[in-house]
Design a protein around this motif. Structure first.
Motif, PDB file in Angstrom:
ATOM      1  N   SER A 112       0.833  -1.202   0.000  1.00 46.08           N
ATOM      2  CA  SER A 112       0.000   0.000   0.000  1.00 46.08           C
ATOM      3  C   SER A 112       0.864   1.246   0.000  1.00 46.08           C
ATOM      4  O   SER A 112       2.063   1.186   0.232  1.00 46.08           O
ATOM      5  CB  SER A 112      -0.892   0.023   1.237  1.00 46.08           C
ATOM      6  N   HIS A 113       0.219   2.358  -0.227  1.00 44.19           N
ATOM      7  CA  HIS A 113       0.876   3.665  -0.231  1.00 44.19           C
ATOM      8  C   HIS A 113       0.257   4.478   0.898  1.00 44.19           C
ATOM      9  O   HIS A 113      -0.949   4.517   1.051  1.00 44.19           O
ATOM     10  CB  HIS A 113       0.620   4.337  -1.579  1.00 44.19           C
ATOM     11  N   LEU A 114       1.085   5.162   1.674  1.00 50.54           N
ATOM     12  CA  LEU A 114       0.611   6.016   2.755  1.00 50.54           C
ATOM     13  C   LEU A 114       1.279   7.368   2.630  1.00 50.54           C
ATOM     14  O   LEU A 114       2.505   7.457   2.597  1.00 50.54           O
ATOM     15  CB  LEU A 114       0.943   5.395   4.122  1.00 50.54           C
ATOM     16  N   SER A 115       0.485   8.426   2.517  1.00 48.76           N
ATOM     17  CA  SER A 115       1.023   9.785   2.447  1.00 48.76           C
ATOM     18  C   SER A 115       0.794  10.479   3.778  1.00 48.76           C
ATOM     19  O   SER A 115      -0.267  10.346   4.378  1.00 48.76           O
ATOM     20  CB  SER A 115       0.320  10.594   1.353  1.00 48.76           C
ATOM     21  N   GLN A 137      -9.273   4.162  11.483  1.00 52.35           N
ATOM     22  CA  GLN A 137      -8.352   3.047  11.685  1.00 52.35           C
ATOM     23  C   GLN A 137      -6.917   3.492  11.433  1.00 52.35           C
ATOM     24  O   GLN A 137      -6.637   4.141  10.441  1.00 52.35           O
ATOM     25  CB  GLN A 137      -8.692   1.883  10.748  1.00 52.35           C
ATOM     26  N   ARG A 138      -6.038   3.118  12.330  1.00 52.46           N
ATOM     27  CA  ARG A 138      -4.616   3.391  12.108  1.00 52.46           C
ATOM     28  C   ARG A 138      -4.048   2.332  11.192  1.00 52.46           C
ATOM     29  O   ARG A 138      -4.397   1.164  11.312  1.00 52.46           O
ATOM     30  CB  ARG A 138      -3.855   3.402  13.424  1.00 52.46           C
ATOM     31  N   PRO A 139      -3.159   2.727  10.282  1.00 54.91           N
ATOM     32  CA  PRO A 139      -2.568   1.735   9.380  1.00 54.91           C
ATOM     33  C   PRO A 139      -1.667   0.762  10.133  1.00 54.91           C
ATOM     34  O   PRO A 139      -1.084   1.111  11.153  1.00 54.91           O
ATOM     35  CB  PRO A 139      -1.758   2.576   8.395  1.00 54.91           C
ATOM     36  N   THR A 140      -1.576  -0.452   9.636  1.00 51.73           N
ATOM     37  CA  THR A 140      -0.690  -1.458  10.211  1.00 51.73           C
ATOM     38  C   THR A 140       0.234  -1.965   9.110  1.00 51.73           C
ATOM     39  O   THR A 140      -0.048  -1.807   7.927  1.00 51.73           O
ATOM     40  CB  THR A 140      -1.475  -2.643  10.788  1.00 51.73           C
ATOM     41  N   GLY A 141       1.324  -2.561   9.486  1.00 47.98           N
ATOM     42  CA  GLY A 141       2.254  -3.110   8.500  1.00 47.98           C
ATOM     43  C   GLY A 141       3.664  -2.649   8.781  1.00 47.98           C
ATOM     44  O   GLY A 141       3.998  -2.240   9.884  1.00 47.98           O
ATOM     45  N   SER A 142       4.496  -2.690   7.767  1.00 44.85           N
ATOM     46  CA  SER A 142       5.885  -2.270   7.915  1.00 44.85           C
ATOM     47  C   SER A 142       6.263  -1.344   6.759  1.00 44.85           C
ATOM     48  O   SER A 142       5.674  -1.392   5.689  1.00 44.85           O
ATOM     49  CB  SER A 142       6.808  -3.485   7.930  1.00 44.85           C
TER      50      SER A 142
END
Length: 50
Positions: free
Chosen positions: A2-5, A25-30
């Motif tokens: 995914s992309h997060l700005s 919702q807060r994003p999760t992942g690395s």
């Protein structure tokens, strides 16, 4: 993947709208890569651990 700005210029007045769009919702992942974009000269700079 995914992309997060992340916004640098965020006004308090926009907080309610941003939460509604994001759904609360807060994003999760690395993180696998990070870049900085300069809108003035339209350049992209890779960010690395120093």
């Amino acid at each position: 993947m995914s992309h997060l700005s992340l916004a640098l210029r965020f006004r308090d007045a926009d907080l309610r709208l941003a939460r509604a769009v994001a759904g609360g919702q807060r994003p999760t992942g690395s993180v696998v890569a990070a870049r900085s974009y300069d809108g003035t000269d339209r350049s992209v700079t890779a960010l690395t651990d120093q």
